[in-house]
Design a protein around this motif. Structure first.
Motif, PDB file in Angstrom:
ATOM      1  N   SER B  31     -10.119 -11.454  10.111  1.00  0.00           N
ATOM      2  CA  SER B  31      -8.875 -11.506  10.903  1.00  0.00           C
ATOM      3  C   SER B  31      -8.650 -10.274  11.776  1.00  0.00           C
ATOM      4  O   SER B  31      -8.226 -10.393  12.921  1.00  0.00           O
ATOM      5  CB  SER B  31      -7.662 -11.659   9.989  1.00  0.00           C
ATOM      6  OG  SER B  31      -7.957 -12.401   8.851  1.00  0.00           O
ATOM      7  N   ASN B  32      -8.927  -9.076  11.227  1.00  0.00           N
ATOM      8  CA  ASN B  32      -8.570  -7.855  11.974  1.00  0.00           C
ATOM      9  C   ASN B  32      -9.349  -7.707  13.269  1.00  0.00           C
ATOM     10  O   ASN B  32      -8.895  -7.044  14.191  1.00  0.00           O
ATOM     11  CB  ASN B  32      -8.704  -6.617  11.071  1.00  0.00           C
ATOM     12  CG  ASN B  32     -10.137  -6.118  10.991  1.00  0.00           C
ATOM     13  OD1 ASN B  32     -10.660  -5.494  11.899  1.00  0.00           O
ATOM     14  ND2 ASN B  32     -10.800  -6.442   9.888  1.00  0.00           N
ATOM     15  N   GLY B 163       0.123  -7.732   1.009  1.00  0.00           N
ATOM     16  CA  GLY B 163      -0.138  -8.864   1.896  1.00  0.00           C
ATOM     17  C   GLY B 163      -1.451  -9.506   1.525  1.00  0.00           C
ATOM     18  O   GLY B 163      -2.342  -8.852   0.997  1.00  0.00           O
ATOM     19  N   GLU B 164      -1.558 -10.782   1.773  1.00  0.00           N
ATOM     20  CA  GLU B 164      -2.767 -11.526   1.440  1.00  0.00           C
ATOM     21  C   GLU B 164      -3.943 -10.980   2.254  1.00  0.00           C
ATOM     22  O   GLU B 164      -5.066 -10.941   1.802  1.00  0.00           O
ATOM     23  CB  GLU B 164      -2.513 -13.004   1.751  1.00  0.00           C
ATOM     24  CG  GLU B 164      -3.516 -13.960   1.239  1.00  0.00           C
ATOM     25  CD  GLU B 164      -4.373 -14.516   2.338  1.00  0.00           C
ATOM     26  OE1 GLU B 164      -3.822 -14.974   3.350  1.00  0.00           O
ATOM     27  OE2 GLU B 164      -5.593 -14.472   2.195  1.00  0.00           O
ATOM     28  N   ASN B 165      -3.674 -10.587   3.471  1.00  0.00           N
ATOM     29  CA  ASN B 165      -4.684  -9.940   4.299  1.00  0.00           C
ATOM     30  C   ASN B 165      -3.969  -8.954   5.206  1.00  0.00           C
ATOM     31  O   ASN B 165      -2.756  -8.811   5.148  1.00  0.00           O
ATOM     32  CB  ASN B 165      -5.472 -10.975   5.113  1.00  0.00           C
ATOM     33  CG  ASN B 165      -4.552 -11.818   5.958  1.00  0.00           C
ATOM     34  OD1 ASN B 165      -3.658 -11.298   6.633  1.00  0.00           O
ATOM     35  ND2 ASN B 165      -4.733 -13.115   5.933  1.00  0.00           N
ATOM     36  N   ILE B 166      -4.719  -8.301   6.071  1.00  0.00           N
ATOM     37  CA  ILE B 166      -4.134  -7.236   6.880  1.00  0.00           C
ATOM     38  C   ILE B 166      -3.120  -7.798   7.907  1.00  0.00           C
ATOM     39  O   ILE B 166      -2.149  -7.130   8.252  1.00  0.00           O
ATOM     40  CB  ILE B 166      -5.254  -6.378   7.531  1.00  0.00           C
ATOM     41  CG1 ILE B 166      -4.712  -5.029   7.972  1.00  0.00           C
ATOM     42  CG2 ILE B 166      -5.963  -7.089   8.643  1.00  0.00           C
ATOM     43  CD1 ILE B 166      -4.349  -4.106   6.827  1.00  0.00           C
ATOM     44  N   SER B 167      -3.321  -9.029   8.342  1.00  0.00           N
ATOM     45  CA  SER B 167      -2.376  -9.616   9.302  1.00  0.00           C
ATOM     46  C   SER B 167      -1.028  -9.889   8.644  1.00  0.00           C
ATOM     47  O   SER B 167       0.027  -9.662   9.235  1.00  0.00           O
ATOM     48  CB  SER B 167      -2.903 -10.930   9.866  1.00  0.00           C
ATOM     49  OG  SER B 167      -4.173 -10.761  10.387  1.00  0.00           O
ATOM     50  N   GLN B 168      -1.064 -10.406   7.407  1.00  0.00           N
ATOM     51  CA  GLN B 168       0.205 -10.667   6.724  1.00  0.00           C
ATOM     52  C   GLN B 168       0.929  -9.350   6.423  1.00  0.00           C
ATOM     53  O   GLN B 168       2.146  -9.281   6.482  1.00  0.00           O
ATOM     54  CB  GLN B 168      -0.015 -11.452   5.428  1.00  0.00           C
ATOM     55  CG  GLN B 168       1.290 -12.067   4.930  1.00  0.00           C
ATOM     56  CD  GLN B 168       1.210 -12.611   3.523  1.00  0.00           C
ATOM     57  OE1 GLN B 168       0.379 -12.220   2.730  1.00  0.00           O
ATOM     58  NE2 GLN B 168       2.105 -13.524   3.213  1.00  0.00           N
ATOM     59  N   THR B 169       0.149  -8.311   6.136  1.00  0.00           N
ATOM     60  CA  THR B 169       0.742  -7.004   5.884  1.00  0.00           C
ATOM     61  C   THR B 169       1.498  -6.529   7.117  1.00  0.00           C
ATOM     62  O   THR B 169       2.627  -6.040   7.032  1.00  0.00           O
ATOM     63  CB  THR B 169      -0.380  -5.998   5.532  1.00  0.00           C
ATOM     64  OG1 THR B 169      -1.218  -6.581   4.552  1.00  0.00           O
ATOM     65  CG2 THR B 169       0.191  -4.705   5.011  1.00  0.00           C
ATOM     66  N   GLY B 181       4.273   0.105   6.506  1.00  0.00           N
ATOM     67  CA  GLY B 181       3.098  -0.538   5.956  1.00  0.00           C
ATOM     68  C   GLY B 181       1.819   0.033   6.533  1.00  0.00           C
ATOM     69  O   GLY B 181       1.791   0.533   7.661  1.00  0.00           O
ATOM     70  N   PHE B 182       0.751  -0.036   5.725  1.00  0.00           N
ATOM     71  CA  PHE B 182      -0.565   0.377   6.200  1.00  0.00           C
ATOM     72  C   PHE B 182      -1.267  -0.825   6.814  1.00  0.00           C
ATOM     73  O   PHE B 182      -1.521  -1.822   6.139  1.00  0.00           O
ATOM     74  CB  PHE B 182      -1.403   0.932   5.046  1.00  0.00           C
ATOM     75  CG  PHE B 182      -1.106   2.364   4.742  1.00  0.00           C
ATOM     76  CD1 PHE B 182      -1.495   3.366   5.633  1.00  0.00           C
ATOM     77  CD2 PHE B 182      -0.430   2.721   3.588  1.00  0.00           C
ATOM     78  CE1 PHE B 182      -1.224   4.697   5.359  1.00  0.00           C
ATOM     79  CE2 PHE B 182      -0.152   4.055   3.309  1.00  0.00           C
ATOM     80  CZ  PHE B 182      -0.549   5.049   4.200  1.00  0.00           C
ATOM     81  N   VAL B 183      -1.558  -0.728   8.089  1.00  0.00           N
ATOM     82  CA  VAL B 183      -2.178  -1.849   8.793  1.00  0.00           C
ATOM     83  C   VAL B 183      -3.413  -1.353   9.532  1.00  0.00           C
ATOM     84  O   VAL B 183      -3.739  -0.169   9.526  1.00  0.00           O
ATOM     85  CB  VAL B 183      -1.182  -2.486   9.783  1.00  0.00           C
ATOM     86  CG1 VAL B 183       0.030  -3.028   9.046  1.00  0.00           C
ATOM     87  CG2 VAL B 183      -0.736  -1.483  10.834  1.00  0.00           C
TER      88      VAL B 183
END
Lengths: 225, 248
Positions: B31-32, B163-169, B181-183
């Motif tokens: 995703s990232n 978050g389930e993944n970095i996008s949800q975070t 948040g750490f993204v």
């Protein structure tokens, strides 16, 4: 690639299902009773509203809740009035989500069983001087216990099976919002298939037993779900 | 008979999607990196007579799909662990495993309280802090390392949401449900966010993102064109501009 099976997700799942079912009984019983007896033209749209979670993807509900719970939103600010902690990422938030998500599973069997009892019995009681509250507690409730049984089992089981809503508003906090279904998802992602297998098989068996019991009760009562 | 015709039509529809275009190259991407890849897509397609089909997902999910035979040609992961396992399982073309980008972690706040994001973290003035799930997402693992390096992990542990993944975070912070948040830094660059803190990349394990060409691909030569393209200097420069470090 094994990892220890933890008890916390199981306990949280059971706690969530239990609290949700209790809340649903408190909200769902009067609602089902009202739906079974009302003649208003709003009956159909309200029935449709109640049934919505049956067809909506949980992501729609999760998305709306995420927006509604946000401290920037009206509902979020209203909540902040009562509590310091926001609804997102909290157990209370999950309960609200689950109550909406499992609503039809409690309301529909109750409504069906209330409608099954029929008017003549109520009218007879009324002519003997019973007030509506009396009629409900001494006639309707005892006669619809199987309906309650189905409503409780389905409401409970459906909440145990919840995933999408929790994924979107839970924040996956171990010991607070990490339910069983999320835990399975994590194990699969982390390639811990053996732990995932154990949890999954457990849930499969549990769900089958619950449904088997519910359908047996349902057959005896012959109500529609 | 209309029923027979309908049945035949349904059957035809079933087979339609499986007729893959001869010029299609299927790239499964973490995703990232998806946004960056979408920017690179037209450049690649102009140079080669190929069409990139981008399949976006979390590294873990894509990985699981690949070991179960998903028909992808190239896999761009968010870590090096999953590509390495694929290599050990003999599911990739020999020597195709390469680091195409190095992710950067950034602490982001919507800027509602304090403009200095690091200050918010250090003074503990936030309701929740979002990180990607450290168990499954490399960015989440790096976030925990960094928090431990800063000696803040114990004191803020209770405020962590995953978050389930970095996008949800990212979305947890964006929607206002978590203050900070750490993204992925790439995400911050993409949205032009103002209030962030970019920690020294030496304070957490490098987020090496690796790619592989899958053995079961029927377009190995075309896949090689694509990976060579990604590693080219000018393309690596674009990847840098999107918020990544590169191996060179």
């Amino acid at each position: 690639m094994t990892s220890a099976i933890q008890l916390a997700p199981i306990l949280i799942t059971l706690k969530l299902a239990l609290v949700t079912t209790l809340v649903l009984l408190m909200i769902g019983t009067p609602l089902a009773w009202w739906l079974a007896n009302t003649r208003t033209r709003y009956k159909t749209p309200i029935e449709a509203l109640v049934a919505l979670p049956l067809v909506l993807p949980p992501t729609v509900l999760g998305f709306y809740l995420l927006v509604a719970f946000s401290p920037n939103s009206f509902a979020g600010q209203l909540w902040a009035f009562f509590s310091d902690t926001p609804l997102t990422f909290s157990f209370a938030g999950l309960v609200i989500g689950s109550v909406i998500y499992s609503l039809p599973f409690v309301v529909q069997p109750l409504q069906a069983s209330f409608e099954n009892i029929g008017k003549p019995l109520q009218q007879a009681a009324a002519t003997l001087g019973a007030k509506p509250i009396d009629i409900f507690f001494s006639i309707i409730l005892p006669l619809s216990y199987r309906g309650f049984f189905v409503a409780i089992t389905l409401g409970f089981a459906h909440t145990v099976g919840e995933f999408g809503v929790v994924l979107m508003i839970g924040g996956n906090i171990p010991g607070v919002t990490q339910v069983l279904s999320i835990s399975i998802y994590d194990h699969v992602e982390a390639l811990e298939y053996s732990a995932a297998h154990i949890y999954s098989a457990g849930l499969l068996l549990f769900s089958f037993i619950v449904l088997f019991i519910a359908y047996t009760a349902n057959r005896k009562l012959n109500i529609r779900l | 008979m209309p029923a027979t015709r309908l049945f035949a039509l349904t059957l035809a529809c079933l087979f339609l999607p499986s007729i893959a275009n001869a010029t299609d190259l299927r790239v499964a991407v973490a995703s990232n990196f998806a946004t960056t890849l979408k920017q690179l897509k037209p450049i690649f397609e102009k140079e080669h007579d190929l069409r990139l089909i981008i399949i976006k997902g979390s590294t873990g999910k894509l990985f699981a799909q690949i070991i179960h035979g998903a028909p992808y040609d190239v896999f761009l992961a968010a870590d090096k662990r999953r590509p390495r396992i694929l290599e050990q399982k003999n599911l990739i073309i020999k020597n195709s495993r390469l680091t195409y980008a190095i992710g950067q972690l950034a602490l982001w706040s919507s800027g509602n309280t304090d403009k200095n994001t690091l200050n918010i973290l250090k003074t503990n003035k936030f309701n929740k802090i979002a990180i990607a799930n450290p168990k499954t997402a490399p960015y989440g693992e790096a976030s925990v390392q960094l928090l431990k390096y800063l000696d803040l992990y114990q004191s803020i542990k209770a405020k962590l949401v995953r978050g389930e993944n970095i996008s949800q975070t990212y979305q947890f912070v964006q929607s206002g449900n978590a203050d900070i948040g750490f993204v992925a830094f790439a995400e911050i660059k993409r949205h032009n966010n103002k209030h962030y803190w970019l920690p020294d990349a030496k304070t957490y394990n490098p987020l090496e993102q690796q790619l592989v060409i899958l053995k079961q691909s029927s377009k190995k030569i075309q896949a090689k064109y694509f990976t060579t393209f990604l590693m080219r200097q000018d393309i690596q420069k674009i990847i840098q501009q999107h918020g990544y470090l590169t191996a060179q």
